[in-house]
Design a protein around this motif. Structure first.
Motif, mmCIF file in Angstrom:
data_model
loop_
_atom_site.group_PDB
_atom_site.id
_atom_site.type_symbol
_atom_site.label_atom_id
_atom_site.label_comp_id
_atom_site.label_asym_id
_atom_site.label_seq_id
_atom_site.Cartn_x
_atom_site.Cartn_y
_atom_site.Cartn_z
ATOM 1 N N ARG A 388 51.889 4.102 -6.640
ATOM 2 C CA ARG A 388 50.889 3.440 -5.651
ATOM 3 C C ARG A 388 51.420 3.756 -4.284
ATOM 4 O O ARG A 388 50.482 4.000 -3.672
ATOM 5 N N ILE A 389 52.727 3.532 -4.273
ATOM 6 C CA ILE A 389 53.197 4.149 -2.907
ATOM 7 C C ILE A 389 52.954 5.424 -2.504
ATOM 8 O O ILE A 389 52.487 5.756 -1.548
ATOM 9 N N ARG A 390 53.214 6.260 -3.488
ATOM 10 C CA ARG A 390 52.645 7.788 -3.142
ATOM 11 C C ARG A 390 51.465 8.030 -2.708
ATOM 12 O O ARG A 390 51.024 8.671 -1.650
ATOM 13 N N GLN A 391 50.397 7.232 -3.426
ATOM 14 C CA GLN A 391 48.964 7.569 -3.115
ATOM 15 C C GLN A 391 48.717 6.833 -1.727
ATOM 16 O O GLN A 391 47.828 7.361 -0.851
ATOM 17 N N SER A 392 49.163 5.672 -1.422
ATOM 18 C CA SER A 392 49.209 5.119 -0.057
ATOM 19 C C SER A 392 49.675 5.902 1.003
ATOM 20 O O SER A 392 49.019 6.164 2.115
ATOM 21 N N ARG A 393 50.800 6.723 0.791
ATOM 22 C CA ARG A 393 51.362 7.352 1.716
ATOM 23 C C ARG A 393 50.518 8.614 2.086
ATOM 24 O O ARG A 393 50.270 9.178 3.217
ATOM 25 N N PRO A 483 38.128 12.495 2.923
ATOM 26 C CA PRO A 483 39.311 12.911 2.179
ATOM 27 C C PRO A 483 40.049 11.787 1.649
ATOM 28 O O PRO A 483 40.873 11.933 0.667
ATOM 29 N N PHE A 484 40.277 10.595 2.597
ATOM 30 C CA PHE A 484 41.331 9.903 2.196
ATOM 31 C C PHE A 484 40.611 8.581 1.115
ATOM 32 O O PHE A 484 41.270 7.727 0.683
ATOM 33 N N GLU A 485 39.441 8.766 0.645
ATOM 34 C CA GLU A 485 38.784 7.895 0.058
ATOM 35 C C GLU A 485 38.855 8.207 -1.696
ATOM 36 O O GLU A 485 38.073 8.811 -2.406
ATOM 37 N N PHE A 486 40.065 7.978 -2.072
ATOM 38 C CA PHE A 486 40.635 8.649 -3.431
ATOM 39 C C PHE A 486 39.995 7.948 -4.442
ATOM 40 O O PHE A 486 39.638 8.446 -5.615
ATOM 41 N N ASP A 487 39.575 6.757 -4.411
ATOM 42 C CA ASP A 487 38.736 6.196 -5.447
ATOM 43 C C ASP A 487 37.254 6.682 -5.691
ATOM 44 O O ASP A 487 36.760 6.619 -6.835
ATOM 45 N N THR A 488 36.687 6.968 -4.911
ATOM 46 C CA THR A 488 35.249 7.716 -4.861
ATOM 47 C C THR A 488 35.061 9.036 -4.519
ATOM 48 O O THR A 488 33.926 9.553 -4.995
ATOM 49 N N THR A 489 36.176 9.855 -4.178
ATOM 50 C CA THR A 489 36.131 11.225 -3.719
ATOM 51 C C THR A 489 37.205 11.947 -4.040
ATOM 52 O O THR A 489 38.333 11.731 -4.198
ATOM 53 N N THR A 490 36.827 13.280 -4.637
ATOM 54 C CA THR A 490 37.849 14.159 -5.249
ATOM 55 C C THR A 490 37.673 15.410 -4.489
ATOM 56 O O THR A 490 36.669 16.097 -3.670
ATOM 57 N N ARG A 491 38.981 15.892 -3.636
ATOM 58 C CA ARG A 491 38.773 16.993 -2.643
ATOM 59 C C ARG A 491 39.398 18.165 -3.248
ATOM 60 O O ARG A 491 40.078 18.402 -4.244
#
Length: 491
Positions: A388-393, A483-491
């Motif tokens: 979780r910390i990696r994703q937040s970073r 791009p930082f919307e990890f829950d709804t967006t795939t880059r």
């Protein structure tokens, strides 16, 4: 009436220096008659490195594009000038300084001065060379240089050297290993450890011909200055070369440890340089779990103050950070989370550490030295909290890219909230000891979420930042995505 920009310097200009990671960085350089100084900024004059030319061992042009190297005691300096001619000019100026201030004496030029038994009045001659005369009364060839004892198992070199103790030459057996320089007394035909000097405490080793000739030298440590005499000039040169080689190996390993955090800014480099000088050997334990070697490997001597410890002496205490043993004066049972155990085993237990390790961890507390991607990237997969910390970073880094480009001043506000941790916006894998402690206490994740909330709220409500959003290239929906919307967006 014109100002002189050289201020008595031999040369002034810009050079690139190669760092430990192989990255070239430009510095303003000043060559004085005795010193080469490197500045980060010529106007602010922030000096980050200075090298005494008296310690320069060799210099050479290494490439036709202007690269050259200088070898100082225990350290190589890789530099690059704008052209070959410029590099050769730098080398010529350095050679001029060396020839002027450090003339090379050939061995056959030594002259033995006779001391007359009768100075005319029957009184001894009083002069500044009294110490030299006193030493000369005991010529080296009258000493016993043989040793019938077995050398230490880890010894690179072991031999008899005479030590100056109150103007008297006393024989000891010196044993050099990759970690220590040990000094043994001979008592009842047995070797008894008298003192032990860790390689990290050795600051310099120099010839000292003022004591009587080329067979004399001195070792400068953080504890004492040892004035030594070898059997002959060749033996003294061999000791100096080996000690310098071991010291260079230690300094290179310390420098490798520094590269774990990747490239650091100039302020961090200055701080770390000072730390390495004092407690550099502890760097290796920052990301590597130490192995206990036992009290016998330390010769039953405290790793901090050289006091005798063991069953018959003071009680030994194990330092969980370094794996070394200390006396009760150097280890007061203060506890902390061990960074290497957290990184490799997710061990959040607080363990007892010595005062030296506690001071070291305090000194580097806020420096982003640990790159988890290099040290143990699998921790992200095995520990849910670290995932979780990696994703937040990663989200914070992408949000930082938006705030850096925004002219609204939001970055200034975010910087205040970061509390000097600007590396959080640069690399998602860099951690400081303070970060690891907050992770262990469970507050780091909350800290990251507060930063994400502030930064994302700005982006969604800023006219400038929303214009830097995207439209999905597959469905072409009119919704703006980031791009930082990890829950709804795939880059």
């Amino acid at each position: 009436g014109l100002s002189n920009p050289f201020r008595g310097l031999l040369k002034l200009g810009s050079l690139e220096r190669r760092g430990a990671m192989g990255i070239w960085k430009e510095f303003s350089c000043e060559l004085s008659p005795l010193e080469l100084r490197l500045f980060l900024d010529h106007e602010d004059r922030i000096c980050v490195e200075s090298y005494s030319l008296l310690r320069c061992e060799s210099l050479a042009l290494t490439h036709s594009d202007g690269r050259f190297e200088l070898v100082f005691l225990g350290k190589k300096l890789y530099l690059r000038a704008p052209s070959r001619d410029e590099a050769e000019d730098w080398l010529d100026r350095i050679r001029e300084a060396l020839q002027k201030w450090r003339p090379q004496l050939e061995e056959e030029e030594w002259e033995t001065l006779e001391y007359p038994e009768d100075s005319g009045e029957g009184q001894p001659i009083q002069s500044d060379s009294a110490a030299f005369l006193q030493y000369s009364d005991m010529p080296g060839n009258s000493f016993d240089w043989t040793s019938a004892h077995e050398p230490e198992l880890d010894a690179i070199k072991e031999a008899v050297l005479y030590v100056d103790i109150d103007k008297t030459w006393v024989p000891f057996i010196f044993s050099l290993s990759l970690e220590t320089l040990k000094c043994f007394k001979i008592r009842n035909n047995d070797k008894i450890l008298s003192n032990s000097y860790g390689i990290e405490t050795i600051q310099d080793i120099l010839p000292d011909t003022s004591l009587g000739g080329p067979a004399f030298f001195k070792v400068i440590t953080s504890k004492a200055v040892l004035k030594l005499q070898a059997e002959n000039a060749e033996e003294a040169a061999s000791w100096r070369e080996l000690v310098r080689g071991v010291l260079m190996s230690y300094l290179e390993s310390a420098e490798e440890a520094l590269t774990l955090g990747g490239s650091l800014d100039g302020h961090s480099q200055v701080i770390l340089k000072n730390i390495v000088t004092e407690n550099g050997f502890l760097l290796q334990y920052l990301v590597a779990i130490p192995t206990e070697k036992g009290l016998d490997s330390q010769s039953f001597i405290c790793a901090g103050c050289s006091r005798q410890i063991g069953f018959s002496f003071a009680k030994p205490k194990l330092c969980a950070f370094s794996g070394l043993y200390y006396c009760d004066s150097c280890h007061r049972d203060e506890e902390t989370v061990i960074p290497s155990r957290l990184i490799h085993n997710w061990d959040l237990t607080k363990r007892g550490v010595c005062q030296q390790a506690l001071k070291f961890l305090t000194q580097i507390r806020n420096q982003p030295l640990i790159d988890l991607k290099l040290v143990n990237e699998s921790l992200y997969d095995h520990v849910e909290r670290m995932g979780r910390i990696r994703q937040s970073r990663e989200q914070l880094k992408l949000l930082g890219d938006y705030l850096i480009m925004c002219r609204s001043g939001a970055l200034k506000e975010l910087s205040k909230r970061l509390d000097h941790r600007h590396y959080l916006l640069e690399c998602p894998h860099k951690y400081s000891v303070a970060d690891l402690r907050q992770i262990a206490d469970g507050v780091f994740e909350t800290f990251l979420q507060s930063l994400l909330q502030f930064a994302s709220h700005h982006v969604y409500n800023c006219d400038l930042c929303t214009q830097r959003g995207f439209i999905c290239q597959i469905c072409n929906s009119s919704d703006i995505i980031f791009p930082f919307e990890f829950d709804t967006t795939t880059r």
